[in-house]
Design an enzyme around this catalytic site. Structure first.
Site, mmCIF file in Angstrom:
data_model
loop_
_atom_site.group_PDB
_atom_site.id
_atom_site.type_symbol
_atom_site.label_atom_id
_atom_site.label_comp_id
_atom_site.label_asym_id
_atom_site.label_seq_id
_atom_site.Cartn_x
_atom_site.Cartn_y
_atom_site.Cartn_z
ATOM 1 N N ASP A 30 37.879 73.683 31.187
ATOM 2 C CA ASP A 30 36.572 74.318 31.378
ATOM 3 C C ASP A 30 36.600 75.164 32.653
ATOM 4 O O ASP A 30 37.154 74.766 33.676
ATOM 5 C CB ASP A 30 35.481 73.235 31.478
ATOM 6 C CG ASP A 30 34.099 73.802 31.246
ATOM 7 O OD1 ASP A 30 33.481 73.472 30.220
ATOM 8 O OD2 ASP A 30 33.624 74.588 32.103
ATOM 9 N N ASN A 86 27.602 68.543 22.955
ATOM 10 C CA ASN A 86 26.214 68.971 23.089
ATOM 11 C C ASN A 86 25.801 69.736 21.830
ATOM 12 O O ASN A 86 26.609 70.478 21.263
ATOM 13 C CB ASN A 86 26.052 69.863 24.323
ATOM 14 C CG ASN A 86 26.308 69.101 25.616
ATOM 15 O OD1 ASN A 86 25.994 67.920 25.726
ATOM 16 N ND2 ASN A 86 26.888 69.772 26.605
ATOM 17 N N GLY A 92 21.723 70.767 25.421
ATOM 18 C CA GLY A 92 22.480 71.394 26.498
ATOM 19 C C GLY A 92 23.606 72.293 26.033
ATOM 20 O O GLY A 92 24.482 72.660 26.817
ATOM 21 N N GLN A 93 23.590 72.657 24.734
ATOM 22 C CA GLN A 93 24.659 73.523 24.229
ATOM 23 C C GLN A 93 24.421 74.962 24.668
ATOM 24 O O GLN A 93 23.325 75.503 24.467
ATOM 25 C CB GLN A 93 24.715 73.448 22.698
ATOM 26 C CG GLN A 93 25.855 74.262 22.105
ATOM 27 C CD GLN A 93 25.972 74.119 20.594
ATOM 28 O OE1 GLN A 93 25.140 73.460 19.947
ATOM 29 N NE2 GLN A 93 26.985 74.738 20.028
ATOM 30 N N SER A 94 25.448 75.571 25.269
ATOM 31 C CA SER A 94 25.304 76.956 25.731
ATOM 32 C C SER A 94 26.242 77.918 25.005
ATOM 33 O O SER A 94 26.051 79.129 25.070
ATOM 34 C CB SER A 94 25.548 77.044 27.241
ATOM 35 O OG SER A 94 26.857 76.629 27.557
ATOM 36 N N HIS A 99 32.349 72.322 20.351
ATOM 37 C CA HIS A 99 33.397 71.936 21.305
ATOM 38 C C HIS A 99 33.169 70.509 21.751
ATOM 39 O O HIS A 99 32.034 70.084 21.966
ATOM 40 C CB HIS A 99 33.428 72.882 22.512
ATOM 41 C CG HIS A 99 32.078 73.208 23.073
ATOM 42 N ND1 HIS A 99 31.190 74.067 22.458
ATOM 43 C CD2 HIS A 99 31.448 72.766 24.180
ATOM 44 C CE1 HIS A 99 30.089 74.152 23.171
ATOM 45 N NE2 HIS A 99 30.214 73.360 24.222
ATOM 46 N N HIS A 101 33.738 68.091 24.789
ATOM 47 C CA HIS A 101 34.069 68.013 26.210
ATOM 48 C C HIS A 101 34.856 66.724 26.450
ATOM 49 O O HIS A 101 34.403 65.641 26.049
ATOM 50 C CB HIS A 101 32.801 67.925 27.075
ATOM 51 C CG HIS A 101 31.917 69.124 27.056
ATOM 52 N ND1 HIS A 101 31.895 70.049 28.077
ATOM 53 C CD2 HIS A 101 30.986 69.539 26.160
ATOM 54 C CE1 HIS A 101 30.977 70.978 27.818
ATOM 55 N NE2 HIS A 101 30.413 70.695 26.653
HETATM 56 P P1 AMP Z 1 28.057 73.544 26.399
HETATM 57 O O1 AMP Z 1 27.055 73.739 27.493
HETATM 58 O O2 AMP Z 1 28.145 72.149 25.872
HETATM 59 O O3 AMP Z 1 27.863 74.563 25.292
HETATM 60 O O4 AMP Z 1 29.469 73.818 27.046
HETATM 61 C C1 AMP Z 1 30.010 75.086 27.189
HETATM 62 C C2 AMP Z 1 31.081 74.983 28.223
HETATM 63 O O5 AMP Z 1 31.883 76.127 28.150
HETATM 64 C C3 AMP Z 1 30.554 74.903 29.656
HETATM 65 O O6 AMP Z 1 31.004 73.694 30.263
HETATM 66 C C4 AMP Z 1 31.153 76.135 30.314
HETATM 67 O O7 AMP Z 1 31.516 75.922 31.660
HETATM 68 C C5 AMP Z 1 32.343 76.413 29.427
HETATM 69 N N1 AMP Z 1 32.811 77.799 29.433
HETATM 70 C C6 AMP Z 1 32.078 78.919 29.278
HETATM 71 N N2 AMP Z 1 32.866 80.014 29.330
HETATM 72 C C7 AMP Z 1 34.138 79.557 29.504
HETATM 73 C C8 AMP Z 1 35.410 80.181 29.632
HETATM 74 N N3 AMP Z 1 35.546 81.528 29.596
HETATM 75 N N4 AMP Z 1 36.498 79.409 29.805
HETATM 76 C C9 AMP Z 1 36.392 78.055 29.842
HETATM 77 N N5 AMP Z 1 35.211 77.402 29.727
HETATM 78 C C10 AMP Z 1 34.105 78.136 29.563
#
Ligand code: AMP
Length: 113
Positions: A30, A86, A92-94, A99, A101
């Site tokens: 990450d 998430n 909390g999914q962004s 994925h 974690h």
């Molecule tokens: P979530 O909030 O569960 O959707 O997790 C998304 C994760 O992706 C977050 O922990 C971010 O820090 C990670 N993330 C976003 N962009 C990148 C990237 N380019 N390389 C690695 N991790 C990333």
């Protein structure tokens, strides 16, 4: 489906510190780690969220979990670790590409925020 940063990592359009790759998934560190070890395991198929899973996806999801456990072993997380998926905005999914974690390397609090 809209392209996400994760499909661009799979396509090697943006860099990532890759920990594992096979025909079904990719695992990479990450970019904003929340623990000493923070690895994301993603399917190469761009499934947007847990809510989009269908019958037949069981083996793929199991594979992501198994890969995460193997990475945890390899990275020395003998004291324990946490796998988190998430889902949706309240979850909390962004990034809209499923994925897992893998978090470890320190004692993790419970419940999560
Ligand atoms: P979530 O909030 O569960 O959707 O997790 C998304 C994760 O992706 C977050 O922990 C971010 O820090 C990670 N993330 C976003 N962009 C990148 C990237 N380019 N390389 C690695 N991790 C990333």
């Amino acid at each position: 489906m809209a392209e996400t940063v994760f499909s661009r990592i799979i396509a090697r359009e943006i860099p990532a510190r890759i920990e594992h790759e096979d025909d079904r998934c990719l695992a990479f560190h990450d970019v904003a780690p929340q623990a000493p070890v923070h690895v994301l395991v993603i399917p190469k198929r761009p499934i947007p969220a847990l809510t989009a899973l269908v019958d037949g996806d069981e083996a793929l999801i199991g594979h992501l979990v198994l890969v995460a456990t193997r990475i945890a072993d390899r990275l020395g997380l003998a004291g324990g670790y946490r796998l988190v998926v998430n889902c949706g905005r309240d979850g909390g999914q962004s990034v809209d590409h499923i994925h897992v974690h893998l978090l470890g390397g320190r004692a993790l609090g419970w419940p999560p925020g």
